[in-house]
Structures are given as structure tokens and as C-alpha cells.
Design a protein around this motif. Structure first.
Motif, mmCIF file in Angstrom:
data_model
loop_
_atom_site.group_PDB
_atom_site.id
_atom_site.type_symbol
_atom_site.label_atom_id
_atom_site.label_comp_id
_atom_site.label_asym_id
_atom_site.label_seq_id
_atom_site.Cartn_x
_atom_site.Cartn_y
_atom_site.Cartn_z
ATOM 1 N N GLY A 29 -3.932 4.480 -3.407
ATOM 2 C CA GLY A 29 -4.458 3.231 -3.943
ATOM 3 C C GLY A 29 -3.353 2.341 -4.472
ATOM 4 O O GLY A 29 -2.397 2.824 -5.100
ATOM 5 N N ILE A 30 -3.476 1.050 -4.199
ATOM 6 C CA ILE A 30 -2.522 0.091 -4.773
ATOM 7 C C ILE A 30 -3.292 -1.093 -5.342
ATOM 8 O O ILE A 30 -4.331 -1.489 -4.820
ATOM 9 N N HIS A 31 -2.797 -1.607 -6.438
ATOM 10 C CA HIS A 31 -3.353 -2.830 -7.030
ATOM 11 C C HIS A 31 -2.294 -3.915 -6.905
ATOM 12 O O HIS A 31 -1.115 -3.677 -7.197
ATOM 13 N N LEU A 32 -2.700 -5.081 -6.460
ATOM 14 C CA LEU A 32 -1.766 -6.181 -6.280
ATOM 15 C C LEU A 32 -1.664 -7.004 -7.554
ATOM 16 O O LEU A 32 -2.655 -7.587 -8.004
ATOM 17 N N ALA A 33 -0.475 -7.043 -8.126
ATOM 18 C CA ALA A 33 -0.227 -7.912 -9.276
ATOM 19 C C ALA A 33 0.140 -9.284 -8.721
ATOM 20 O O ALA A 33 1.258 -9.500 -8.254
ATOM 21 N N LEU A 34 -0.808 -10.192 -8.733
ATOM 22 C CA LEU A 34 -0.614 -11.503 -8.112
ATOM 23 C C LEU A 34 -0.405 -12.619 -9.128
ATOM 24 O O LEU A 34 0.028 -13.710 -8.760
ATOM 25 N N SER A 35 -0.730 -12.362 -10.379
ATOM 26 C CA SER A 35 -0.636 -13.405 -11.393
ATOM 27 C C SER A 35 0.712 -13.363 -12.090
ATOM 28 O O SER A 35 1.235 -12.287 -12.399
ATOM 29 N N ARG A 36 1.272 -14.545 -12.348
ATOM 30 C CA ARG A 36 2.507 -14.618 -13.125
ATOM 31 C C ARG A 36 2.247 -14.398 -14.608
ATOM 32 O O ARG A 36 3.172 -14.222 -15.383
ATOM 33 N N ASN A 37 0.978 -14.464 -14.998
ATOM 34 C CA ASN A 37 0.611 -14.285 -16.397
ATOM 35 C C ASN A 37 -0.535 -13.285 -16.485
ATOM 36 O O ASN A 37 -1.664 -13.637 -16.826
ATOM 37 N N SER A 74 3.542 -11.290 -7.028
ATOM 38 C CA SER A 74 3.219 -12.555 -7.683
ATOM 39 C C SER A 74 4.047 -13.720 -7.156
ATOM 40 O O SER A 74 3.530 -14.828 -6.995
ATOM 41 N N GLU A 75 5.320 -13.484 -6.868
ATOM 42 C CA GLU A 75 6.152 -14.579 -6.364
ATOM 43 C C GLU A 75 5.706 -15.011 -4.972
ATOM 44 O O GLU A 75 5.598 -16.201 -4.666
ATOM 45 N N ARG A 76 5.454 -14.028 -4.117
ATOM 46 C CA ARG A 76 4.985 -14.332 -2.757
ATOM 47 C C ARG A 76 3.619 -15.029 -2.803
ATOM 48 O O ARG A 76 3.378 -15.992 -2.066
ATOM 49 N N PHE A 77 2.731 -14.568 -3.683
ATOM 50 C CA PHE A 77 1.406 -15.178 -3.821
ATOM 51 C C PHE A 77 1.527 -16.618 -4.298
ATOM 52 O O PHE A 77 0.844 -17.515 -3.792
ATOM 53 N N HIS A 78 2.403 -16.848 -5.262
ATOM 54 C CA HIS A 78 2.562 -18.212 -5.783
ATOM 55 C C HIS A 78 3.068 -19.154 -4.693
ATOM 56 O O HIS A 78 2.566 -20.262 -4.531
ATOM 57 N N GLU A 79 4.027 -18.679 -3.919
ATOM 58 C CA GLU A 79 4.622 -19.525 -2.889
ATOM 59 C C GLU A 79 3.661 -19.786 -1.735
ATOM 60 O O GLU A 79 3.497 -20.918 -1.284
ATOM 61 N N GLU A 103 -4.441 -14.050 5.021
ATOM 62 C CA GLU A 103 -3.470 -14.232 6.095
ATOM 63 C C GLU A 103 -2.055 -13.883 5.655
ATOM 64 O O GLU A 103 -1.320 -13.185 6.373
ATOM 65 N N LYS A 104 -1.650 -14.367 4.479
ATOM 66 C CA LYS A 104 -0.259 -14.266 4.056
ATOM 67 C C LYS A 104 0.052 -13.064 3.163
ATOM 68 O O LYS A 104 1.189 -12.588 3.142
ATOM 69 N N ILE A 105 -0.947 -12.599 2.407
ATOM 70 C CA ILE A 105 -0.676 -11.548 1.425
ATOM 71 C C ILE A 105 -1.286 -10.209 1.841
ATOM 72 O O ILE A 105 -0.578 -9.274 2.196
ATOM 73 N N LYS A 106 -2.619 -10.122 1.843
ATOM 74 C CA LYS A 106 -3.263 -8.814 2.016
ATOM 75 C C LYS A 106 -3.037 -8.201 3.392
ATOM 76 O O LYS A 106 -2.934 -6.983 3.527
ATOM 77 N N PHE A 107 -2.981 -9.051 4.431
ATOM 78 C CA PHE A 107 -2.827 -8.504 5.776
ATOM 79 C C PHE A 107 -1.512 -8.942 6.427
ATOM 80 O O PHE A 107 -1.374 -8.887 7.636
ATOM 81 N N ALA A 108 -0.574 -9.367 5.608
ATOM 82 C CA ALA A 108 0.772 -9.673 6.093
ATOM 83 C C ALA A 108 1.773 -8.967 5.191
ATOM 84 O O ALA A 108 2.347 -7.946 5.561
ATOM 85 N N ALA A 109 1.955 -9.464 3.965
ATOM 86 C CA ALA A 109 2.926 -8.854 3.058
ATOM 87 C C ALA A 109 2.574 -7.398 2.755
ATOM 88 O O ALA A 109 3.434 -6.506 2.815
ATOM 89 N N VAL A 110 1.304 -7.146 2.430
ATOM 90 C CA VAL A 110 0.900 -5.771 2.102
ATOM 91 C C VAL A 110 0.966 -4.877 3.334
ATOM 92 O O VAL A 110 1.499 -3.760 3.289
ATOM 93 N N LEU A 111 0.436 -5.367 4.446
ATOM 94 C CA LEU A 111 0.448 -4.563 5.662
ATOM 95 C C LEU A 111 1.875 -4.289 6.132
ATOM 96 O O LEU A 111 2.202 -3.159 6.535
ATOM 97 N N ASP A 112 2.738 -5.288 6.078
ATOM 98 C CA ASP A 112 4.131 -5.088 6.479
ATOM 99 C C ASP A 112 4.797 -4.012 5.626
ATOM 100 O O ASP A 112 5.508 -3.134 6.133
ATOM 101 N N ARG A 113 4.551 -4.067 4.311
ATOM 102 C CA ARG A 113 5.157 -3.074 3.422
ATOM 103 C C ARG A 113 4.569 -1.690 3.696
ATOM 104 O O ARG A 113 5.296 -0.695 3.711
#
Length: 374
Positions: A29-37, A74-79, A103-113
Motif C-alpha cells: 500500500g502507498i499513500h500519495l502525499a500531494l499537498s504542500r501543506n 507534491s511537487e509533481r502534483f503542483h506542477e 493522466e500525469k500522477i496516478k497512472f504516470a508518475a506512480v506507475l513509472d515508479r
């Protein structure tokens, strides 16, 4: 398979992770920390990605008996998501950040990692179904629970991403998922669903944009005019409006017929917002850019099962879809056989053939019924 289960801290992703583990997969299991705050806590059902959500996800992973980690994106999500959201509104368009996040986070950045770490797939709590077609391609179909179906926000996924995705909840209803969570001893069984845009926790999009855009907005105010050009009100920024909006217009002059007026057009450079009657919102032609196909790119789709959905949980519209190439890139032309209302550039048009998702495109232009030569 070795599977990464994306756990938001809600009931859906917790049950999806549990089902993946029960199916015999080696699940982490992984939780995505997407917030800067992330120190802020959710208010009721608004917002997500808080410390509270991370703790809920960790407790669910403990009950399921799987390893758990937090990935800071969080940085990738913000951008890729937050900045895109601000830029689109500043340009007078209406984006859907959930599609961009998928498109950019859950099935790109996460999947790539995940693939880089030796995992085979990413499992999420989305309500959609995957099937293997006769041609060997992975097809995405609507969930059996049409009221909860989330295939619209997944219409940006391509074949490679679908091959490495799992949607364990696609054959279930939300009621059944909550009951299963309670039976499994998951404390999130009764946790409210999150609503609105996750990074606008109070639901006030206009106020959030006003605060965040600041001097980046092309104008800080302008006129609200009717179709004749007569000024009927003023505003403090075009980013506070979207095509089809009725509430919050603050018009000083009522319409001659006394009927409500809606936003028909937004011109961010001049700061002009045009309003008019609802019937002027009707469109039956759409042009889409940046298409994303779930399988092979079609050239033309027509027939009784071909539909286009223009909003999350919105109506399906019978359509004829044509995909072509232009000097500026691929273009999708959509003829709606039933008019749609309040459709704005920036929204996604997700194309279906029956229950199967064919692909999606970002709406760049619309044509009103009255302006089309029959």
C-alpha cells in the motif's frame, strides 16, 4: 503479481487493496502525499490528501496486513495539476483536474515508479471495469454501478497504462463496498466520500483562484454584458466564471423577460463576460485536441452505441466522432445528435462505444445549434 495499491485513506481504495491481496497478489500500500501543506485536516467531506487521510490509509493497510509507505509527489502534483488548473482558468477555459491527476500522477508518475521498483501493476479504488478484447487489447468499460461509475475521469489512460492497472471495484456497488469494508473491520467503512477539487478544500474555487492567481491573471476585473453588448454588471476576474454558470453573476440589471441568465462566453484578455438565456448555451458541434486513445486510434465512430460524455457523472450524448490530423496535431470532431448545454473549452469529451471507453479529447471549441447550417 506484485501490485502497488494506491490508498487515499477512503473506503474505496481500502477495499480495492484488500481485494487485490485476497486475490493472491503481493500487495504494497502507498499513500500519495500531494499537498504542500498536509498539516490541514479535512472539513466534513471536502478535500483530501491530509494527515488524517494518510493515517486512515495506514490503519487500513495494518488491518489488511500489507506493507505501507507514503510517496511524496507534491511537487509533481503542483506542477502538473495545480499549475495547469490555474493556467486554464486564467485563459478562460474550464479544466478537470481529476483527469489531469489520473493522466500525469496516478497512472504516470506512480506507475513509472512502481514499474521501476519491479511491480507489475497499480490498483486503485476507481469504479471501472477492465476486460481483454478479442484483439488482445485491454478494454476499459463502465462500472456496473452507473451512479458511481468513474470511467469518465479515466478516459485519459492509454493501452500501456491499462495493461498495468487493476480496478477491483468495477463489478460492485458503493453500498456493497461499504458493507464489505465493515465486515473486514476497516474503520473507514462509514467515512464520507470526498467532494469538490481536492486542493480546494473549502469548495470555493473562485476565492481560491483569486488568492492564488494574483497578478498572473490577465485582468483583475471587467464588464458583464448581454448579447447586445449592454453592460449589465461587473466582475473582479474572469477566472470566477465558467460557461453555463447561473449563480453568483451579481447582475445589476434583470433580463427584459425576467428569466435567469447564464454565462455564454468568457474573454479573458478584455475581461468581458457575456450572459444570455439558457437556450443560447445549446451546442451540437465540438472540436477536441490532444486526444488520448485507450486502444487503437479510430478514424470515425458512428452508430447507436456511440456516445460522448462531457462531465463527470453527466449525461451521455449520442454522437458521430471523426478523428483527423491537422498541421497543429490530431483533432477530434464531434457531432452531437442531441444538443448539450453549458459546454466549455477545457472540459474533456470522453468517447464511448456502448460501455467501452474509446478515448478522450480536450474541448477547444464549440458551435451553437443556431450557428450551424442544417
Amino acid at each position: 503479481m506484485r501490485v502497488i495499491a494506491a490508498m487515499s485513506g477512503g473506503v474505496d481504495s481500502a477495499v480495492a487493496a484488500a481485494r487485490a491481496a485476497e486475490a493472491g497478489h503481493d500487495v504494497t500500500g502507498i499513500h500519495l502525499a500531494l499537498s504542500r501543506n498536509p498539516a490541514s485536516y479535512r472539513s466534513g467531506a471536502r478535500g483530501c490528501c491530509t494527515i488524517e487521510d494518510a493515517n486512515d490509509a495506514r490503519r487500513a493497510a495494518d488491518v489488511i496486513g500489507i506493507p505501507f509507505y507514503v510517496w511524496d509527489l507534491s511537487e509533481r502534483f503542483h506542477e502538473d495539476v495545480v499549475e495547469d488548473f490555474m493556467d486554464e482558468y486564467a485563459a478562460g477555459r474550464t479544466p478537470n483536474p481529476c483527469l489531469r491527476c489520473n493522466e500525469k500522477i496516478k497512472f504516470a508518475a506512480v506507475l513509472d515508479r512502481a514499474l521501476g521498483l519491479g511491480f507489475d501493476a497499480v490498483a486503485t479504488g476507481h469504479y471501472a471495469q477492465l476486460r481483454t478484447g478479442a484483439d488482445g487489447l485491454v478494454e476499459m468499460h463502465r462500472s456496473v454501478d452507473h451512479g458511481k461509475d468513474q470511467s469518465y475521469v479515466l478516459g485519459v489512460l492509454d493501452q500501456e497504462q491499462l495493461r498495468h492497472s487493476l480496478f477491483p471495484l468495477g463489478d460492485s456497488t458503493k453500498t456493497a463496498v461499504r458493507a464489505e469494508a465493515a465486515a473486514r473491520g476497516l474503520l473507514v467503512a462509514d467515512k464520507p466520500d470526498s467532494h469538490d477539487i481536492c486542493f480546494v478544500a473549502d469548495g470555493d474555487n473562485a476565492g481560491w483562484l483569486r488568492e492564488k492567481l494574483g497578478d498572473r491573471a490577465p485582468n483583475q476585473g471587467g464588464a458583464v454584458v448581454d448579447e447586445s453588448g449592454a453592460v449589465v454588471g461587473t466582475h473582479t476576474g474572469t477566472y470566477a466564471f465558467t460557461i453555463g454558470q447561473r449563480r453568483g453573476l451579481r447582475l445589476g440589471r434583470p433580463a427584459p423577460d425576467g428569466k435567469p441568465r447564464f454565462v455564454l462566453d468568457i474573454e479573458p484578455v478584455s475581461g468581458t463576460v457575456t450572459v444570455g438565456p439558457r437556450e443560447r448555451l445549446a451546442v451540437d458541434r465540438l472540436t477536441g485536441i490532444r486526444p488520448r486513445w485507450c486502444g487503437a486510434a479510430p478514424t470515425r465512430l458512428a452508430g447507436p452505441g456511440v456516445t460522448v460524455q462531457l462531465r463527470a457523472h453527466g449525461d451521455e450524448h449520442r454522437a458521430v466522432v471523426t478523428a483527423t490530423d491537422s498541421p497543429d496535431g490530431p483533432v477530434v470532431e464531434v457531432e452531437l445528435l442531441d444538443p448539450a448545454y453549458g459546454i466549455a473549452p477545457g472540459q474533456a469529451a470522453v468517447i464511448y462505444d456502448g460501455t467501452r471507453v474509446v478515448g478522450s479529447a480536450t474541448i477547444s471549441a464549440t458551435a451553437r445549434v443556431s450557428a450551424v447550417q442544417r
